[in-house]
Design a protein around this motif. Sequence first.
Motif, PDB file in Angstrom:
ATOM      1  N   HIS A  81       9.054 -12.852  45.432  1.00  0.00           N
ATOM      2  CA  HIS A  81       9.064 -12.455  44.035  1.00  0.00           C
ATOM      3  C   HIS A  81       7.637 -12.227  43.560  1.00  0.00           C
ATOM      4  O   HIS A  81       7.341 -11.288  42.837  1.00  0.00           O
ATOM      5  CB  HIS A  81       9.733 -13.540  43.212  1.00  0.00           C
ATOM      6  CG  HIS A  81      10.202 -13.062  41.895  1.00  0.00           C
ATOM      7  ND1 HIS A  81      11.308 -12.267  41.754  1.00  0.00           N
ATOM      8  CD2 HIS A  81       9.699 -13.231  40.646  1.00  0.00           C
ATOM      9  CE1 HIS A  81      11.475 -11.978  40.482  1.00  0.00           C
ATOM     10  NE2 HIS A  81      10.506 -12.546  39.791  1.00  0.00           N
ATOM     11  N   GLU A  82       6.754 -13.118  44.003  1.00  0.00           N
ATOM     12  CA  GLU A  82       5.349 -13.007  43.636  1.00  0.00           C
ATOM     13  C   GLU A  82       4.735 -11.720  44.181  1.00  0.00           C
ATOM     14  O   GLU A  82       3.832 -11.152  43.587  1.00  0.00           O
ATOM     15  CB  GLU A  82       4.597 -14.188  44.238  1.00  0.00           C
ATOM     16  CG  GLU A  82       3.601 -14.800  43.318  1.00  0.00           C
ATOM     17  CD  GLU A  82       3.664 -16.298  43.481  1.00  0.00           C
ATOM     18  OE1 GLU A  82       2.936 -16.795  44.345  1.00  0.00           O
ATOM     19  OE2 GLU A  82       4.465 -16.953  42.783  1.00  0.00           O
ATOM     20  N   LEU A  83       5.212 -11.281  45.296  1.00  0.00           N
ATOM     21  CA  LEU A  83       4.660 -10.081  45.912  1.00  0.00           C
ATOM     22  C   LEU A  83       5.245  -8.805  45.305  1.00  0.00           C
ATOM     23  O   LEU A  83       4.927  -7.708  45.750  1.00  0.00           O
ATOM     24  CB  LEU A  83       4.935 -10.083  47.414  1.00  0.00           C
ATOM     25  CG  LEU A  83       4.224 -11.163  48.224  1.00  0.00           C
ATOM     26  CD1 LEU A  83       4.666 -11.125  49.678  1.00  0.00           C
ATOM     27  CD2 LEU A  83       2.727 -10.980  48.131  1.00  0.00           C
ATOM     28  N   GLY A  84       6.135  -8.955  44.341  1.00  0.00           N
ATOM     29  CA  GLY A  84       6.664  -7.774  43.691  1.00  0.00           C
ATOM     30  C   GLY A  84       8.047  -7.363  44.174  1.00  0.00           C
ATOM     31  O   GLY A  84       8.547  -6.311  43.806  1.00  0.00           O
ATOM     32  N   GLY A 107      12.011  -7.811  44.105  1.00  0.00           N
ATOM     33  CA  GLY A 107      13.086  -8.430  43.348  1.00  0.00           C
ATOM     34  C   GLY A 107      14.283  -8.528  44.266  1.00  0.00           C
ATOM     35  O   GLY A 107      15.031  -7.566  44.417  1.00  0.00           O
ATOM     36  N   ILE A 120       0.597  -7.972  42.098  1.00  0.00           N
ATOM     37  CA  ILE A 120       1.261  -6.746  42.526  1.00  0.00           C
ATOM     38  C   ILE A 120       2.400  -6.446  41.574  1.00  0.00           C
ATOM     39  O   ILE A 120       3.339  -7.222  41.464  1.00  0.00           O
ATOM     40  CB  ILE A 120       1.779  -6.896  43.968  1.00  0.00           C
ATOM     41  CG1 ILE A 120       0.605  -7.220  44.877  1.00  0.00           C
ATOM     42  CG2 ILE A 120       2.502  -5.645  44.414  1.00  0.00           C
ATOM     43  CD1 ILE A 120       1.000  -7.600  46.263  1.00  0.00           C
ATOM     44  N   PRO A 121       2.330  -5.320  40.851  1.00  0.00           N
ATOM     45  CA  PRO A 121       3.417  -5.010  39.935  1.00  0.00           C
ATOM     46  C   PRO A 121       4.671  -4.603  40.699  1.00  0.00           C
ATOM     47  O   PRO A 121       4.598  -3.998  41.761  1.00  0.00           O
ATOM     48  CB  PRO A 121       2.891  -3.836  39.110  1.00  0.00           C
ATOM     49  CG  PRO A 121       1.678  -3.355  39.792  1.00  0.00           C
ATOM     50  CD  PRO A 121       1.291  -4.307  40.862  1.00  0.00           C
ATOM     51  N   ALA A 122       5.807  -4.964  40.121  1.00  0.00           N
ATOM     52  CA  ALA A 122       7.075  -4.617  40.752  1.00  0.00           C
ATOM     53  C   ALA A 122       7.634  -3.367  40.101  1.00  0.00           C
ATOM     54  O   ALA A 122       7.529  -3.195  38.893  1.00  0.00           O
ATOM     55  CB  ALA A 122       8.057  -5.764  40.590  1.00  0.00           C
ATOM     56  N   ALA A 159      14.095  -4.598  42.843  1.00  0.00           N
ATOM     57  CA  ALA A 159      12.718  -4.147  42.597  1.00  0.00           C
ATOM     58  C   ALA A 159      11.920  -4.244  43.879  1.00  0.00           C
ATOM     59  O   ALA A 159      12.200  -5.064  44.749  1.00  0.00           O
ATOM     60  CB  ALA A 159      12.069  -5.006  41.526  1.00  0.00           C
ATOM     61  N   LEU A 160      10.931  -3.376  43.992  1.00  0.00           N
ATOM     62  CA  LEU A 160      10.045  -3.377  45.161  1.00  0.00           C
ATOM     63  C   LEU A 160       8.608  -3.326  44.661  1.00  0.00           C
ATOM     64  O   LEU A 160       8.344  -2.825  43.575  1.00  0.00           O
ATOM     65  CB  LEU A 160      10.305  -2.141  46.028  1.00  0.00           C
ATOM     66  CG  LEU A 160      11.648  -2.092  46.723  1.00  0.00           C
ATOM     67  CD1 LEU A 160      11.817  -0.768  47.433  1.00  0.00           C
ATOM     68  CD2 LEU A 160      11.772  -3.231  47.715  1.00  0.00           C
TER      69      LEU A 160
END
Lengths: 604, 363
Positions: free
Chosen positions: A490-493, A495, A461-463, A508-509
């Motif tokens: 963090h892995e889920l996008g 921040g 998942i891009p942040a 970041a979301l």
Amino acid sequence: MTGSKRIQLLPDHVINKIAAGEVVERPASVLKELLENALDAGASSIEVSLVDGGRKLIRVADDGSGMNRDDALLAIERHATSKIRDSEDIEHIATLGFRGEALAAISSVSRFTLLTRLAGEVEGTEIEISGGKLLHVRAAGCPPGTDIAVRNLFFNVPARKKFLRAAATEQQHARQMFLLHALAHPDVAFRLTMDEREHHRLAAADTLEARLGELYGQDFARDLVPVDFSRDGYRVWGLIGKPTLHRSDRSDQITFVNRRPATAPVVHYALGEVYRGTVPKGRHPVLFLFLEVPPDAVDVNVHPTKKEVRFRVLSMVRDLLIEGLSRALKQPPPSRRTDIPEPGTQRTAGPALAPEALHLPDLQHPFPPKPPMPRTETVPALPGSGFTPLRGDHSPGEPAAPPPPASSPDSPWGNATFLGSVGNGYAVFAIPEGMLLLDPQAAHERVLYEQYLHQIQSNRIPAQPLLQPETIDLPPVKGDTLRRHLASLHELGFGISDFGGDTFLVDALPACLGDAPLRALLDDLTTALTEGGQKRAMGDLLRERIARAACATAVGGTRRLKPEEALSLLNALAGADMPYTCPHGRPTVILTRRSELDRKFGKG
Amino acid sequence: MKVIINKDVVLEGLQKVQSIVGTKTTLPVLYNVFLKAEDDKVFLTATNIDVTVRTSVQATVSREGGTTLPARRLTSIIRELPATDIEINVDDKDVATIKAGSSRFKIIGISDEEFPALPSLEEGKTYSVDQGIFRRMLLSTSYAASHEESRYVLNGVLLNFKEDKLNMVATDGRRMALYEEPVEFPDELAGDYIVPSTAVNELLKTLGAEGKMRIVAGQNQITFEFDDIYIVSKLIEGTFPNFRQVIPSACEERVMVEREQLLTAIKRVSLVSDKSNTVNLVFSKNHLELQASAQDIGEASETLAVKYSGKEIKISFNPEYLMDCLRSLTSDEVALEISDDLSPGVVKCDAPFLYVLMPMRVR
């Protein structure tokens, strides 16, 4: 004056009445105590009689071990019990009762008769107590076992008596109590007589299914799927309703913990997780579940009537339930199993119909139903792995002879023949089990929903970082949860970093969340994390969004499907994790069984 | 009231005001347009409470007065009328009789007393701006505003009058568009106003290409006056984030790209990106390669020839964000300013315009 204020020990009869206040709430609670005693005494047959909803009489007679005269006298003393010996025993209670206060409490608020005989003894004992006063103890003739009659409950506690409900209500509660115990112990024969009329006569059955069939009717039992799942000494088994079966309240959610009718909030949570998106909002699935946990992993001594229990390792029970139940629901509905109990007279009809169904596809030439099948079978098999187009190219070249026979008997609606559309574009299929109606829109929504969900879960998942980080304050509990999961978030996008105290800095979301309100998002996120762990959290956050996307993309409601489309949709649906309802809980298919058709035509 | 009015004239007026008329409101009179005949004019007013639009059209008034009539229905009827001269005659029960040629309609209206009073054109700071320029500024920035209601401060466009300049800014927290134009006003008139997106949309629909516009900004409301139109809007209360802080002070690389070419290329490659939208910009010697891919769909790439001699950089953006900006501009070339894959990127053009957007982080 000083004398009356001095602290002194209460006399026993007062203590018993106080205890009665906790243990004996209404006739149903008396029945519960008596039933538990009978079951703990190893009874193989139990007879229950109620008069006037139990207000006049509650009688439980068993053929259990019985007691001798001394034991019988002791049994009615408070905290006298044969079930535990010292405080360590409380840690691993295997019997239903153990507090040793039930009989004392009950006998203090009723006219109480106990009749019992040890199997080996010549004569039995009869004890009569009225309002806690021992009237007499005498030898009496009786069958082996124990027979307790409780008359005129609360005759000496007018305040309590006033709170009893109408006979019908009390009877309903008592009957529910009876059902619970009858379900928990299918190996014991039960009989229930109310106001001189026999309501249930249950032979000792060997399985829960058989007992359920006797109590609720065979048709009902067909909509249930078996569960049996164990892990690390924990086991959950029983029968749970398909998502199409739901009720307006939880009264048909019966759970037992170590064979004790009991529940815990974690059970409700797990149910919500398992059935979410398949049972409509505000409706409750039906289930009969037995949780078996090591005796020392559960605290039943939380509530005097033991209605609620507490688990040592909550997450263990939660995960066990979620995984066990989800697996059971994902299994193809065991169609053959439900066909077996059909009366023997159907035997000729069975084989006659089956080949016909098999032949039909060949006769209805315009579309050979087999090619679409293998193709779509593969779609759900590897959603998200991304190479469906490749497979699609593969199969037409070689019409894949081996897959269809292998896969179709396993799929819930194998060998379906599309017959046409009816009403608002509903597709009608003939299947070996009977007739299947399918709502293309709902079915397509379900299929797409699962594809999207899978895509999102399997893709990185891009942040999307923010121009300016924002700080968010969270309540301490939520802050703790969030802090523990920062790495995985963090892995889920996300921040998110700890800014000290319970303040977090969000820079970041996940891009797929779009322009979501930040504070509400973190709030939901921590709730999802607390309840479901990290794995489910993202799915939870996105569920509505994905469902909406699926709705937007799904085929329109009234369009008539072409035969190829209909069959391929049915197959895709069969491969779905939760095929029976759309993401918003509406049904995708309605199955009418052959037996039901026969019945409606008067041939049953 | 009784008027005779030209079909095309009244239709044009109605079209200017009717887009503000609600489709979902609990106050029935808000579905209506307020007609008021005075001297030789008919004033048309529509409102959604927050934003009010008023215009006037020439008419032959034989009896002055006012009423409100269902806006959409009235517009549809007038559009279909066969003749050019339309007579509208409203009785004291607010029933309007509309006659044109041999057609005759009776339309039931609502008394104009129920129509929300036109916000008084309160005293405030007055600015004069060129319509065409103002429209250009709105077009270049308003798409970046947030639509998320909980971030209400960002649900509009900031007008920042400061030091003989008007800065117009919109952001949703992920990208920010800024346009600045010189405007003459005395220093004491400096001020910040957040104009809600609904009013911005009205302005975009009604602003002309030339002519002056008068802006009167009060405490809670702002009025735009141009041609025959008044747009009165509530202002969004709150403090807009400090937009200067977001602008990167320096960049390491700068490259000029054909705007149209870049836009169409992004449009093409993003056809294969999925929901979680990203497009990679890979800068290498004299090349800018655009890449997009999605696991279950496939991939696409396109290379543009550019003058670039800096370091190799691969940076990911949300293609929608990039296209929003490129679409709104008119210049032939844009400058992309970047530093590395994590620092914000900036789009500039020959106008006094600036667009900052955060790159996506892909792990």
